[in-house]
Every structure is written in C-alpha cells, then in structure tokens.
Write an enzyme that holds these catalytic residues in place. Structure first.
Site, PDB file in Angstrom:
ATOM      1  CG  ASP A 484      56.681  -7.317  36.556  1.00  0.00           C
ATOM      2  OD1 ASP A 484      57.658  -7.667  35.486  1.00  0.00           O
ATOM      3  OD2 ASP A 484      57.609  -6.786  37.501  1.00  0.00           O
TER       4      ASP A 484
HETATM    5  C1  BGC Z   1      53.570  -5.438  41.246  1.00  0.00           C
HETATM    6  C2  BGC Z   1      54.766  -4.892  40.329  1.00  0.00           C
HETATM    7  C3  BGC Z   1      55.980  -5.906  40.495  1.00  0.00           C
HETATM    8  C4  BGC Z   1      55.382  -7.227  40.563  1.00  0.00           C
HETATM    9  C5  BGC Z   1      56.775  -8.342  40.662  1.00  0.00           C
HETATM   10  C6  BGC Z   1      53.228  -7.087  41.188  1.00  0.00           C
HETATM   11  O1  BGC Z   1      52.346  -7.541  42.221  1.00  0.00           O
HETATM   12  O2  BGC Z   1      52.384  -4.804  40.971  1.00  0.00           O
HETATM   13  O3  BGC Z   1      54.852  -3.869  40.486  1.00  0.00           O
HETATM   14  O4  BGC Z   1      56.689  -5.672  39.418  1.00  0.00           O
HETATM   15  O5  BGC Z   1      54.533  -7.681  41.346  1.00  0.00           O
HETATM   16  O6  BGC Z   1      57.137  -8.077  41.863  1.00  0.00           O
HETATM   17  C1  NOJ Z   2      57.943  -3.247  39.780  1.00  0.00           C
HETATM   18  C2  NOJ Z   2      59.102  -4.026  39.362  1.00  0.00           C
HETATM   19  O1  NOJ Z   2      60.342  -4.173  40.071  1.00  0.00           O
HETATM   20  C3  NOJ Z   2      59.586  -3.650  37.958  1.00  0.00           C
HETATM   21  O2  NOJ Z   2      60.572  -4.549  37.481  1.00  0.00           O
HETATM   22  C4  NOJ Z   2      58.414  -3.523  37.308  1.00  0.00           C
HETATM   23  O3  NOJ Z   2      58.891  -3.061  35.655  1.00  0.00           O
HETATM   24  C5  NOJ Z   2      57.507  -2.417  37.733  1.00  0.00           C
HETATM   25  N1  NOJ Z   2      57.157  -2.954  39.042  1.00  0.00           N
HETATM   26  C6  NOJ Z   2      56.177  -2.457  36.639  1.00  0.00           C
HETATM   27  O4  NOJ Z   2      55.489  -3.394  36.729  1.00  0.00           O
END
Ligand code: BGC
Ligand code: NOJ
Length: 827
Positions: A484
């Site tokens: 993400d």
């Molecule tokens: C985090 C991710 C997460 C995303 C969406 C980001 O700030 O680092 O791990 O998947 O937010 O919630």
């Molecule tokens: C947490 C999120 O829930 C997941 O969808 C994502 O793939 C990982 N973070 C990596 O960014």
C-alpha cells in the site's frame, strides 16, 4: 528473556509477570460478542462492529499504557489490590495469567487472599462471563471489601471519544437487584442495551464514574475503594459505569465463588419496555443471566468452548522433531487464523476498531489460513467479498462488515486485488472439492440484477490484469499493489493527503493513476495465481478458455524476463517516469522482497537459473537473524515518486522493516525450490514460538505473529542503527497468520490440498528423520508418515497409500473413504 512459558497440553500461554514488555492480549468470542483482554485484564468488549457497537470504553495510546478494562478491586484492611495487578499495581505475592483458546484466567494473591478470575464468552452467547473465586489461604478468618468495575462506552466508539458537548449529557442507567443496566439512547432510537450482573446479593453499587473514582483520582486509586465503601450513585449524564460492591468474610481455607456477566441485548421495537413505557423489559436479559448464574453452568460453558476448539484444532495435527513447530501448527497459528477471520483488521491493541472496514485483499488472503477449519463460513465469506466486485473485475478496496457493501470513500484501483479472489476461491475448492461454488450466482457491486456465476467473477479478475498492462507489457501499478505504501501515481506534497486514495490532478485524465507505472509484483502474482484459474477451466472441460489463459501467463513470464529480470533478482516496478524501481541501478531500494517468491514459484526464467540466484540475493541482502527485510538499502529520504514507503524512517514498516507477511512468500519459494534448510531458517527467524526466548527484544506476544518487526536499519534515522532491530509491532490481525500457516503446513511440511486430492511433498531441514501428521480432508482422516533416511530436504522417492505404491505425491481422492494411511520416503 522470557516472561512466561507455553503449556501445550492445555493449549495455553502462561504469563508469569504482569510487567510484560507490552500488554499481551487474548480474544474472547467467536460469533457476535467479542472482547479483547490483556494479561492485566485491560481491554474492551463490542458487539459485531468495534466501532458502531462498542460496549465498554478503552483508552488507546494512554499513559500509562492499557487503561480501561474489567477490573476487580479488593480492599483487605487497607491493602488495595487487583487480581491482575493493574490498575492499582500493588506488588502481588503471586501472579499468573493463562491465555487459552477463547478464555483467559488471571490469578493473583496478596496477604493469604487468593483471587482467580476466569473470563470467557460462551458459544452462541452475547456476553462475557467472569467467574471470580476468592480463597482465604490463611489460618485466620478474613473480612475484606470487593468491587467490580466496567465503564460503558456510549455505543459509537468514534463519537464517544470526540463528541463531548452532547455525550456528557446523555448517559443513562437502570438498576434492578444485582444488575446494572446501561441504557443510553435506549428510550429514543436504539433498541439495544447492556448489563453487568453478579449472581449474588450486593451491598451497594456505583454507576457514575466521578462518584466512584473521583474527579482527580485515577483507575489506580478510586475514591470509593480508598474509602472502603460505595455511594450508590445514579449516573445521569457524564460517564456511566457499573460497579458492584460487596463485603465478604471468609473463614480460614474457605472459598467464595461469584459469577459476573457483562451482556448485550437487542429487543424488538414493540417489546422494549414494561407496561410503564420506560422501564427496560428485562425478559431476555434475565434469561441470559439464568444461563450462567452458577459455577456448574459456568463449568459447562467452558467445557463446551473446549470441545469447540478440540474440533477445530483436531483437523490438522503434526508431530515434528521441533516442539516449537508443533505448538505453532497445532495450536497458536491456527488460533490466530481464526481470530483474524473473526476480527479482520478491526480491533487489536494496534487497530483501534474505528478505522478500516474489511480489506478485499486481506479477507481473501485470510481464507487461506482458516478454510480447512470452517469451510462453510469460508464459502459465505467468499460470496460476500465477490459480491462487492465490479463488473470489469476491478474491486472496491474495502467493504463494511455491517452492510457488506463496497466502500466508495476508499474506492478501488488497487492492482493486486482481483488476483487474491482467484487464489482464495481455488484454495476453497482444493480444500473441499466443492465445485458448485463456481455456479453460484454472485452480484457485482452488490446489485442482484448484475449477478453472474462465481466463475465469471474469476474470469473478469484474471482479465482485469490482462486488460490493464503498461508500456513494457507488465501490469499497471494503479493506485498501489500489495504494498500500500508504494504509491507511484500520488506525487503527494500536502500533509494529510491519503497516499492510497489521493488523485494527483496530473493523472485525472487517465482515470486517477499513471498509465506508465507498472508493478512487477502483480506480474509475479499473476503467473503464480493464473495456473489455478487454468486448472479450474480444464477441470470444467473448457479447454479453449484454458489454453487462452495459459497463453497470457506464458506471455507474462516472457515479459518479466525481458523487462523485469535485474540479473540476480526481479525488479520491483517501473515508476510513473518510466524509471526502474528495485534495481541494482537504483541508489536506495535496490532489491525488494515482494515479487521474488511468486516469481520463483511460477518458474519464471527457470532455464536461466533465476530461482537459485534470487534466493542467494535474498539471503545476502535481505536476511537478518530476526527475519527478511522488505527492501534494501532502506530509503533515507522522501521520494515523491514512490510515496508513503519513503515516509517511514529506515527499518520500520514498509521501508525495510521485516514484514512477516511476505517473509512467508520466500519461505514457500525456498521450500518449492527444494531448499528446505533455507526455508526453515527463515520460518524459525520469525515464528512467534521461536521469538519467545528474546521476548524482551521482540516485545509483542510470543504466541502470535505481528505484522512487522524492526529491520536491521531500525534506528538509522537517529544515527543509532540497530536500535529497535527485532522489535515486533502490530500483533494479531495480519495476513501474516494465514501465510505462515500456508508456509509451514503446505510448503515446508508439504501437506497441500489440490484439485484432485491431497498432495504431500515436504521440503524440510535435511537433519530431520521425518515427521508424522494427521489431516482431516474431505471427510477422511489421513494418517501421514514421512521418513527421511537419506537426510534430504525434498523429493518423494516412494509413496505407499493403504499398503499400495502410488506414483507421484498426490494421494488420489476416493469418495467415501474414512481413513487413509500414507507413508512417504524421501530420497
Ligand atoms: C501502512 C500499511 C497499511 C496502509 C493502509 C499504511 O500506513 O503502512 O501497512 O496497509 O496504511 O491502511
Ligand atoms: C497492511 C494491509 O492491511 C495490507 O493490505 C497491505 O498489503 C500491507 N499492509 C502492506 O502494505
């Protein structure tokens, strides 16, 4: 350093000190009513939705940590203490917390008075039941004072912690016998209330927080407890609470048992009140109290809960030379997968319960971890998820559990989402053999008039990738892929903009994202997941469609070798300027973990020895004693063209943290490539049971995975590289649980459901003599013995099924068989 130990026989983790390096929690509940409970009884309860139906209040990110919980206070002739140590924090003579499968037992002892409290949520029951056993272990009689305590949340957790101008004037309660009812807004628009009951006469109560605690006191020194009494306060606005008060005398050696129930009740609109039109109709509540109001009924409820877990955990059982593997596979990893199924990403000590809905990719991946335990509910979940999909195969990135509708605020265009749907549905079919799910009519965008077969959903998922390729023929990265935090279209320079959903005007014309930026990760995932789609089509006799899909997979592999192979590993992406990301040519972030595992498992560039080279590069550049970091070198400054990933200081989260989720992909890939020793090395670097010994560094629970562990670059931002290396965060609710379950059970131990039967193809440490396992699969129990006389990592030399030699390593499925004995010799 350890702070407790595993009790595998009872399936418990036993915490020996309340001063754990972080609150170590457990979950109670499996259906509607859920509680989080820490080892010092902190936490809260909610019904179905942690945001909209919060029952008790919790203070996230508080000082001190973990404030708010179900607390019992004892005033024993001026010595004030809690059985779980907190919040008073009087030094106890003994303390123990046992977190088990759906229950927690906390024991404390002070001055010869012992308190043992067991907490659980019974099956099919909307309440937390708490049994307190008080024992005078001294030689003289003892008289002391006893209080319960719970603080009500005014239902909507978000509103509860922001809208004080209204909320300080709405709180309402009702008291009848030994039950305190929370009925804020029940008179008007809500048809639910909560109650706190005890199965004994009480000597008083408090329901107004300031009367009980005192405006300038804290949970650690409530005025009523200091004064040794209660005030029989009636909350009328401000903060309603529930506290029962009781004076107790115990002879030497005598015990007293009290059962408390914290319940939630919904009433039909026309039955809400008694005849007076304002007193709560308590019929349902009383029936709930009746159900567990004695120690015998309490014990029966606990026995039922144990039987439930016996059944769930009886499906897969392994006996390997490593105790730590056995306890992860047989108990804790499976338990975490079920909790993740129930909670998704809503409520933990790192997820506040008011944040995100259910993630499309998250929920699909979760299926992989629990489908063998509850296939029926997996099926239902798959249909829920698929119903939110769009007709062109695109997906809303999240949906709301209460409405089950796609969340338009978050939107879609996450490039990886559709592929996880193919993976989860095919895993479901492999597990169950239930091909009928493909005929199921499933809506698009929750619109029944747009319903088509599940097979159609898989088809549009597959072609959504094929139809959205960039200049090199690789899949477009769109808003983001699995990571993400790689936001190639955002170019965000304004604080607070969401990296995931902000559309830079630069790409408005293109529909929100760059048509140049491409994701090698999605390419690799496509080549890994694609064959399952082809397998499904072949099984259905759709040979032409299968061949057509296969062509796309082959083409993608060629494109990857032509445009994404970096010499020793696969690149990560092309950014929106057409520049390479994750290449040796880059200054920082030269190698990324994400595409590597899926590329290896898809045999991309097999002829050129890509797997060996990639695994060597991973070992050299990414591996550490605490796991594999996500990228290397870490980004040391903000790269506007990459987005959120470069906002994190090096070594944390997606910027070179150890993301345990994708460590599993490498474990799977190493096992697939026959490198059982390497696979096991990576497995044991992060598996919680193996982190137990270094709990002081690891911090979070040694019985469940966390999403992230500080990488080797942690601390680099403050010139103290290595500072928080090995420190876990974000425990419990993570796709890591499912993927590591897959890695150990299906790839290392090699017990892998397949379309035509159960495949058994282990890839284990060469030092192992073998292992045994039992696996319930499509109605039959498979007793599996693996022998490894030549001490190899991988390679099925012979397989004997029920005394008969069988070619290969797939035990063919035979309808109606109840027991199957499989003996495999590696060599
Ligand atoms: C985090 C991710 C997460 C995303 C969406 C980001 O700030 O680092 O791990 O998947 O937010 O919630
Ligand atoms: C947490 C999120 O829930 C997941 O969808 C994502 O793939 C990982 N973070 C990596 O960014």
């Amino acid at each position: 350093m350890k702070f407790g130990h595993f009790d595998d026989k009872n399936r418990e983790y036993v915490i020996e000190t309340p001063r754990t390096p972080y609150p170590w929690i457990n979950y109670l509940g499996t259906q509607g009513f859920f509680s989080l409970i820490s080892n010092t009884a902190g936490g809260y309860s909610f019904y179905k939705d942690a945001r909209l139906r919060r029952i008790t209040r919790y203070r996230y990110n508080n000082v001190p940590i973990d404030m708010g919980g179900r607390y019992f206070y004892i005033n024993d002739n001026g010595t004030i203490w809690n059985p779980g140590w907190s919040p008073v924090k009087t030094e106890l003579d003994s303390y123990e917390c046992r977190h088990g499968m759906g229950y927690t037992i906390i024991k404390g002892k002070k001055n010869d008075l012992k308190a043992e409290v067991t907490f659980f949520v019974p099956q099919d029951y909307d309440g937390e039941v708490q049994q307190v056993v008080l024992t005078n272990e001294g030689s003289a009689p003892k008289t002391f004072k006893f209080w319960s305590f719970a603080e009500w949340c005014l239902w909507d957790a978000q509103d509860d912690c922001t809208n004080f101008q209204r909320n300080f004037s709405t709180g309402r309660v009702e008291i009848k016998d030994s039950t305190i009812y929370h009925k804020t807004e029940y008179r008007d628009r809500r048809n639910h209330f909560a109650f706190y009951y005890v199965n004994d006469k009480i000597d008083g109560y408090d329901t107004d927080r300031d009367s009980f605690i005192g405006l300038y006191n804290g949970f650690h020194n409530p005025q009523a407890v200091l004064d040794g009494k209660c005030t029989n306060s009636l909350a009328d606005g401000w903060s309603p609470i529930a506290s029962h008060y009781k004076e107790i005398t115990l002879k030497a050696g005598e015990s007293k048992t009290l059962v408390f129930i914290l319940g939630y009740v919904e009433m039909p609109q026309d039955k809400k009140f008694e005849a007076d039109g304002k007193t709560i109709n308590k019929e349902k509540a009383l029936a709930m109290m009746e159900k567990y109001n004695t120690p015998e009924k309490f014990a029966a409820g606990m026995a039922e809960l144990r039987a439930y877990w016996d059944k769930l955990l009886g499906i897969l059982n392994v006996n390997t030379p490593e105790d730590k593997v056995n306890r992860m596979v047989n108990i804790w990893n499976q338990y975490q997968c079920m909790v993740t199924f129930n909670l998704s990403r809503s409520a933990s000590y790192f997820e506040s319960g008011i944040g995100r809905g259910m993630g499309f990719r998250d929920s699909n991946q979760d299926i992989l971890g629990f489908v063998h335990q509850i296939p029926d509910r997996a099926r239902e979940r798959l249909i829920d998820i698929a119903s939110t999909q769009l007709e062109d195969g695109g997906c809303y990135h999240q949906y709301q559990p209460l409405t089950k509708k796609g969340n338009a605020d978050i939107g879609g265009d996450f490039s990886d989402d559709p592929l996880w749907m193919i993976l989860s549905v095919s895993s479901y079919i492999k597990e169950t053999g239930d091909w009928s799910i493909l005929d199921e009519k499933v809506p698009y965008d929750n619109d029944e008039s747009k319903a088509k077969s599940m097979l159609d959903h898989l088809t549009v998922s597959f072609y959504h990738i094929v139809n959205n390729l960039g200049p090199h023929g690789l899949p477009l990265a769109m808003r983001a892929d699995w990571n993400d935090c790689i936001n190639l279209s955002c170019f965000s320079d304004t604080p607070g903009e969401s990296f995931q959903t902000y559309t830079n005007p630069k790409f408005k014309k293109e529909g929100g994202y760059s048509k140049i930026a491409e994701s090698v990760f999605v390419a690799a995932l496509f080549t890994y997941v694609g064959p399952a789609f082809v397998g499904i089509l072949n099984h259905l006799g759709k040979k032409k469609d299968a061949a057509k899909a296969q062509k796309e997979i082959d083409k993608m592999k060629k494109v990857m070798m032509a445009s994404a192979w970096d010499g020793n590993w696969f690149m990560r992406a092309y950014d929106a300027n057409g520049q390479k990301m994750g290449s040796k040519e880059c200054q920082e972030g030269q190698i990324f973990i994400e595409p590597q595992g899926f590329a290896i498992m898809s045999d991309v560039g097999k002829e050129e020895g890509t797997a060996k080279k990639t695994l060597a590069a991973i070992d050299e550049r990414l591996n550490t004693k605490h796991g594999l970091v996500l990228n290397n070198p870490a980004f040391s400054k903000y790269y506007i063209q990459y987005g959120e990933i470069s906002t994190y200081p090096g070594g944390y989260k997606e910027n070179a943290g150890i993301f345990t989720h994708n460590n599993a992909w490498i474990i799977c890939a190493a096992a697939y490539a026959g490198e059982g020793d390497q696979a096991f090395k990576y497995y044991s670097e992060i598996a919680p049971a193996y982190t137990e010994e270094t709990s002081d560094i690891h911090k979070t629970e040694p019985y469940v995975y966390g999403q992230m562990i500080g990488g080797k670059d942690a601390g680099s931002d403050v010139g103290q590289t290595g500072k928080n290396f090995g420190q876990g965060k974000n425990s419990w609710l993570t796709g890591t649980a499912a993927w590591n379950m897959v890695a150990i059970s299906q790839y290392i131990l090699g017990i892998q459901p397949d379309f035509d039967g159960l495949k058994v193809d282990p890839s284990i440490p060469a030092s192992w003599d073998g292992f045994t396992a039992t696996r319930l699969f499509r109605g039959a129990r498979y007793n599996i013995t693996i022998k490894n006389p030549s001490h190899v990592c991988k390679g099925v030399k012979s397989m004997i099924v029920d005394g008969q030699p069988v070619e290969g390593c797939v035990v063919p499925f035979v309808e109606g068989k109840k027991e199957v004995n499989v003996e495999i010799t590696l060599g």
